[in-house]
Design a protein around this motif. Structure first.
Motif, PDB file in Angstrom:
ATOM      1  N   LEU A  88     -14.203  -4.024  -4.561  1.00  0.00           N
ATOM      2  CA  LEU A  88     -15.192  -3.405  -4.906  1.00  0.00           C
ATOM      3  C   LEU A  88     -14.291  -2.393  -5.675  1.00  0.00           C
ATOM      4  N   ARG A  89     -14.060  -1.025  -4.670  1.00  0.00           N
ATOM      5  CA  ARG A  89     -13.004  -0.122  -4.984  1.00  0.00           C
ATOM      6  C   ARG A  89     -11.257  -0.641  -5.719  1.00  0.00           C
ATOM      7  N   ARG A  90     -10.989  -1.525  -5.084  1.00  0.00           N
ATOM      8  CA  ARG A  90     -10.002  -2.169  -5.882  1.00  0.00           C
ATOM      9  C   ARG A  90     -10.158  -2.309  -7.182  1.00  0.00           C
ATOM     10  N   GLU A  91     -11.064  -3.354  -7.533  1.00  0.00           N
ATOM     11  CA  GLU A  91     -11.231  -4.528  -8.996  1.00  0.00           C
ATOM     12  C   GLU A  91     -11.750  -3.756  -9.907  1.00  0.00           C
ATOM     13  N   HIS A  92     -13.101  -2.585 -10.081  1.00  0.00           N
ATOM     14  CA  HIS A  92     -13.842  -2.282 -10.234  1.00  0.00           C
ATOM     15  C   HIS A  92     -13.515  -0.798 -10.805  1.00  0.00           C
ATOM     16  N   PHE A  93     -12.889   0.093  -9.620  1.00  0.00           N
ATOM     17  CA  PHE A  93     -12.708   1.313  -9.860  1.00  0.00           C
ATOM     18  C   PHE A  93     -11.348   2.507  -9.413  1.00  0.00           C
ATOM     19  N   GLY A  94     -11.723   3.264 -10.319  1.00  0.00           N
ATOM     20  CA  GLY A  94     -10.531   3.812 -10.565  1.00  0.00           C
ATOM     21  C   GLY A  94     -10.695   5.375 -10.199  1.00  0.00           C
ATOM     22  N   PHE A  95      -9.787   6.066  -8.852  1.00  0.00           N
ATOM     23  CA  PHE A  95      -9.794   7.600  -8.564  1.00  0.00           C
ATOM     24  C   PHE A  95      -8.718   8.521  -8.942  1.00  0.00           C
ATOM     25  N   ILE A  96      -9.419   9.355  -9.971  1.00  0.00           N
ATOM     26  CA  ILE A  96      -8.592  10.683 -10.668  1.00  0.00           C
ATOM     27  C   ILE A  96      -9.250  11.554 -10.046  1.00  0.00           C
ATOM     28  N   PHE A  97      -7.811  12.285  -8.976  1.00  0.00           N
ATOM     29  CA  PHE A  97      -8.936  13.283  -7.819  1.00  0.00           C
ATOM     30  C   PHE A  97      -8.145  14.690  -7.791  1.00  0.00           C
ATOM     31  N   GLN A  98      -8.286  16.001  -7.529  1.00  0.00           N
ATOM     32  CA  GLN A  98      -8.180  16.840  -8.461  1.00  0.00           C
ATOM     33  C   GLN A  98      -7.149  17.718  -8.087  1.00  0.00           C
ATOM     34  N   ARG A  99      -7.080  16.474  -6.742  1.00  0.00           N
ATOM     35  CA  ARG A  99      -5.213  17.365  -6.035  1.00  0.00           C
ATOM     36  C   ARG A  99      -4.502  15.709  -6.396  1.00  0.00           C
ATOM     37  N   TYR A 100      -4.406  15.404  -6.915  1.00  0.00           N
ATOM     38  CA  TYR A 100      -3.796  14.288  -7.631  1.00  0.00           C
ATOM     39  C   TYR A 100      -3.270  13.085  -6.365  1.00  0.00           C
ATOM     40  N   HIS A 101      -3.331  13.963  -5.038  1.00  0.00           N
ATOM     41  CA  HIS A 101      -3.582  12.691  -4.054  1.00  0.00           C
ATOM     42  C   HIS A 101      -2.387  11.707  -4.130  1.00  0.00           C
ATOM     43  N   LEU A 102      -1.208  12.293  -4.421  1.00  0.00           N
ATOM     44  CA  LEU A 102      -0.151  11.492  -5.002  1.00  0.00           C
ATOM     45  C   LEU A 102       0.452  10.877  -3.486  1.00  0.00           C
ATOM     46  N   MET A 103       1.579   9.771  -2.657  1.00  0.00           N
ATOM     47  CA  MET A 103       2.422  10.087  -1.427  1.00  0.00           C
ATOM     48  C   MET A 103       3.173   9.946  -2.288  1.00  0.00           C
ATOM     49  N   GLN A 104       3.912  10.975  -1.674  1.00  0.00           N
ATOM     50  CA  GLN A 104       5.408  12.108  -1.708  1.00  0.00           C
ATOM     51  C   GLN A 104       6.464  11.299  -1.414  1.00  0.00           C
ATOM     52  N   HIS A 105       6.551  10.522  -0.540  1.00  0.00           N
ATOM     53  CA  HIS A 105       7.619   9.686   0.153  1.00  0.00           C
ATOM     54  C   HIS A 105       7.805   8.195  -0.969  1.00  0.00           C
ATOM     55  N   LEU A 106       6.743   8.199  -1.773  1.00  0.00           N
ATOM     56  CA  LEU A 106       6.574   7.213  -3.383  1.00  0.00           C
ATOM     57  C   LEU A 106       7.510   7.328  -4.364  1.00  0.00           C
ATOM     58  N   THR A 107       8.182   6.879  -5.555  1.00  0.00           N
ATOM     59  CA  THR A 107       8.382   7.590  -6.800  1.00  0.00           C
ATOM     60  C   THR A 107       6.717   7.517  -7.513  1.00  0.00           C
ATOM     61  N   ALA A 108       6.892   8.055  -8.565  1.00  0.00           N
ATOM     62  CA  ALA A 108       5.735   7.528  -9.322  1.00  0.00           C
ATOM     63  C   ALA A 108       5.489   6.176  -9.742  1.00  0.00           C
ATOM     64  N   THR A 109       6.855   5.282  -9.585  1.00  0.00           N
ATOM     65  CA  THR A 109       6.049   4.193 -10.075  1.00  0.00           C
ATOM     66  C   THR A 109       5.071   3.494  -9.061  1.00  0.00           C
ATOM     67  N   GLY A 110       6.427   3.670  -7.697  1.00  0.00           N
ATOM     68  CA  GLY A 110       5.789   3.295  -6.799  1.00  0.00           C
ATOM     69  C   GLY A 110       3.958   3.826  -6.385  1.00  0.00           C
ATOM     70  N   ASN A 111       4.063   4.687  -6.728  1.00  0.00           N
ATOM     71  CA  ASN A 111       1.969   5.101  -6.735  1.00  0.00           C
ATOM     72  C   ASN A 111       1.644   4.566  -7.238  1.00  0.00           C
ATOM     73  N   VAL A 112       1.943   4.195  -8.344  1.00  0.00           N
ATOM     74  CA  VAL A 112       0.810   3.381  -9.907  1.00  0.00           C
ATOM     75  C   VAL A 112       0.512   2.297  -8.990  1.00  0.00           C
ATOM     76  N   GLU A 113       1.793   1.245  -8.112  1.00  0.00           N
ATOM     77  CA  GLU A 113       1.771   0.171  -8.040  1.00  0.00           C
ATOM     78  C   GLU A 113       0.880  -0.036  -7.083  1.00  0.00           C
TER      79      GLU A 113
END
Length: 661
Positions: A88-113
């Motif tokens: 349900l989270r994967r198919e219907h919801f998208g999260f935008i966090f205050q602290r971004y919560h990006l994975m530091q070892h991935l590129t911008a494209t990798g994080n989006v994927e």
């Protein structure tokens, strides 16, 4: 005719949420009733501790309510298991966090994927969509940059693109401008309004009324209750270029190309993610696999040394005489009566040679006599043997020839000498062939020089010469009986059965058993068993280092889970199932062990090279079975010792994981 009311996209009824605090429970939400329709843009506002973040977590299916019911498009969320919630989270919801919560070892494209990875979208399709989303948000030239190379506003845009990767029917933004400067904050709000105009349902959780004033509906919450729910006229319009004035359109999932099968493809994705994680933390990975490297190197090297030693020992034993049976007078070695037994005679030799399982046979008589050449006088062993001796004992000629059957029949005075005798009797550069030496008082012509044999049992210092047994018996020793008989059994014949046959034959001929036999194969088998036992013992000792290495893998993987708790929370928030997290960490543990195993095997070959430089007599022998066993052990250790950390990672609560620094 009036239209029936449209069903709410998200509907909460009597929602309550409490958390344990010591022996009591703290009520964070109480009797919350809320409907959110398709395409709305609203803000949930309230002071810190009012319960707005908890409400957002329940809306995004990151958390479950303690009481009440929550439906998404009419489906009761309370009836769903953890995997269904992840879907349900994967198919219907998208999260935008205050602290971004990006994975530091991935590129911008990798994080989006990442969300599309867990949705099963094939690699080419998800990369194309990720780059398309980044370009749409003005980051087309930042796709290969890591989060540390991006500004705060750019990182937030990456997180927005990630939220849209699988469609993002509902966008949940938790303080989306809280960590940004005012200009970047305005850009993010403009992007959210653009997404709203395109049909996305936007829910912003904030304590900033200025941000809330940009939405069309404001819900106020205080002390866990909704105290206000009013429409709002946005005070900030989106730029014309964003298309905010367009009529809202239903959000559909993106066309992401082919979907991958659930078996091999999931493993391949887990493998790729594990490899990227290993490469981004090289020092941690190196320390993790160090124990495995040492263990595999020890096991493979010890097995190779053991195999090399076994072959070397067996080759030396076989050099004495393969498939041979020695017959001596008496009951056993050291029998005092053996000297008086003279029943091993030439007729026995002929009877044994006539047996179908006998390859060749030679008698043996030996005395220690003086050997002289010109002025050189030494003591040596004089052996009376048949022409078959050299075949039975596998003695090769370094120069010259061995005597033949005709020499035996005619009692020829010819000898074959060994290398020690050649060095003692003949000066350097003198060819001994054709020279006459005195054996006792008998002059004999040297017709051959036996090749020297290297042995692990030490260098042979004795001097040996061989001459026809008929010559030795009649002209030197004055005896017609033999000190012993050596029989070589045909290769295809079992030596035990041949031994029994010869014992039976000689017992009948002698009228009793006045001799004993010594089977060389028993020495070979004993050496093989001893070598195998020793190799097994050493391997078991080396396995201890493997176990220690496995415990090291488990410990460091447990630390890794603690260090990467927030990463795990991010993956769960974007739709990773518990099985996905378990598989990723388990794959990572196995991959670390396999790479460690490969390095260990390569180090073993390096040790073999160094070994060959210092030890010339024999070499380490590697077998395919030992190498494959090493990789099997590495995989098994990865599974056994990686399961606990992987299970701990999979069981983490996404809310707690996201909150962990």
């Amino acid at each position: 005719m009036t239209q029936p009311p449209r069903q709410a996209l998200l509907s909460l009824r009597g929602i309550g949420r409490s958390f344990p605090s010591g022996e009591t429970r703290v009520q964070v939400l109480e009797d919350v009733n809320l409907d959110i329709g398709h395409g709305e843009m609203l803000a949930i506002v309230g002071a810190s501790g009012s319960g707005k973040s908890t409400l957002m977590n329940i809306l995004g299916c990151l958390d479950r309510p303690s009481s009440g019911s929550y439906t998404v498009s009419g489906h009761d969320v309370g009836t769903l298991d953890s995997d269904a919630l992840a879907e349900l989270r994967r198919e219907h919801f998208g999260f935008i966090f205050q602290r971004y919560h990006l994975m530091q070892h991935l590129t911008a494209t990798g994080n989006v994927e990442v969300p599309a990875v867990y949705a099963g979208t094939d690699g080419a399709a998800r990369e194309a969509r990720a780059r398309q989303l980044l370009a749409r948000l003005g980051l087309d030239d930042r796709g290969d940059h890591r989060p540390s190379q991006l500004s705060g506003g750019q990182q937030q845009r990456v997180s927005i693109a990630r939220a849209l990767m699988n469609g993002g029917e509902v966008i949940l933004a938790d303080e989306p401008t809280g960590a940004l400067d005012s200009r970047s904050g305005q850009e993010v709000i403009a992007i959210l309004r653009e997404l709203h105009a395109q049909g996305h349902t936007i829910i912003i959780v904030t304590h900033d009324m200025q941000v809330a004033s940009c939405t069309e509906r404001i819900i106020e919450i205080a002390d866990g209750r909704i105290v206000g729910d009013r429409p709002n006229v946005p005070t900030v319009a989106a730029p014309e270029a964003t298309g905010a004035a367009e009529a809202p359109q239903p959000v559909t999932r993106p066309a992401t190309g082919g979907r991958l099968s659930t078996g091999w493809s999931r493993f391949a994705e887990a493998f790729r993610m594990a490899w990227r994680s290993m490469m981004s933390h090289r020092m941690r990975t190196a320390l993790t696999m160090l124990g495995i490297v040492i263990g595999i190197t020890s096991v493979v090297s010890i097995v190779a040394i053991g195999e090399g030693a076994k072959r070397f020992v067996l080759s030396d034993i076989r050099a004495i005489g393969t498939n041979t049976l020695d017959i001596y007078p008496g009951r056993d070695f050291g029998d005092d009566k053996a000297q008086s037994i003279r029943t091993l005679v030439p007729a026995d030799l002929q009877a044994i040679a006539a047996q179908p399982f006998v390859h060749s046979v030679t008698p043996a008589t030996m005395r220690s006599l003086r050997l002289r050449y010109r002025s050189i006088d030494i003591n040596g062993n004089v052996n009376g043997v048949s022409d078959n001796y050299f075949a039975v004992r596998d003695v090769q000629m370094a120069s010259g020839i061995a005597f033949n059957a005709n020499d035996v029949r005619h009692q020829s005075q010819v000898v074959v000498i060994d290398q020690n005798t050649r060095r003692k009797l003949f000066p350097e550069g003198v060819d001994p062939l054709g020279k006459i030496i005195l054996v006792g008082s008998l002059p004999c012509t040297v017709i051959g020089v036996a090749q020297e044999k290297k042995s692990m049992f030490g260098e042979n210092k004795q001097l040996n010469i061989w001459l026809p047994y008929s010559t030795a018996a009649s002209r030197l020793f004055g005896q017609q009986h033999f000190d012993g008989i050596t029989v070589r059994i045909r290769d295809e014949q079992p030596t035990k059965a041949a031994e029994d046959g010869i014992v039976k034959l000689l017992t009948l001929r002698h009228g009793g058993k006045d001799f004993f036999t010594f089977n060389m194969d028993s020495i070979v088998k004993t050496a093989e068993r001893t070598s195998q036992s020793l190799t097994l013992l050493l391997s078991l000792i080396a396995v201890i280092s493997l176990v220690v290495g496995g415990i090291g893998v488990m410990n460091i993987m447990l630390v890794s889970v603690t260090e990467r708790t927030r990463e795990i929370g991010i993956r769960m928030a974007v739709g990773a199932r518990q099985s996905d997290v378990l598989q990723q960490f388990l794959t990572e543990a196995v991959l670390v062990c396999l790479v460690g195993g490969l390095i260990g095997v390569l180090l073993s070959y390096g040790i073999s090279f160094l070994f060959s430089l210092f030890v010339k007599q024999w070499q380490m022998i590697f077998s395919l079975g030992a190498v494959l066993s090493a990789f099997f052990c590495a995989s098994l250790i990865g599974v056994l010792f990686g399961y606990l950390p992987a299970r701990n990672a999979a069981r983490l609560d996404p809310i707690e994981a996201l909150a962990r620094e």
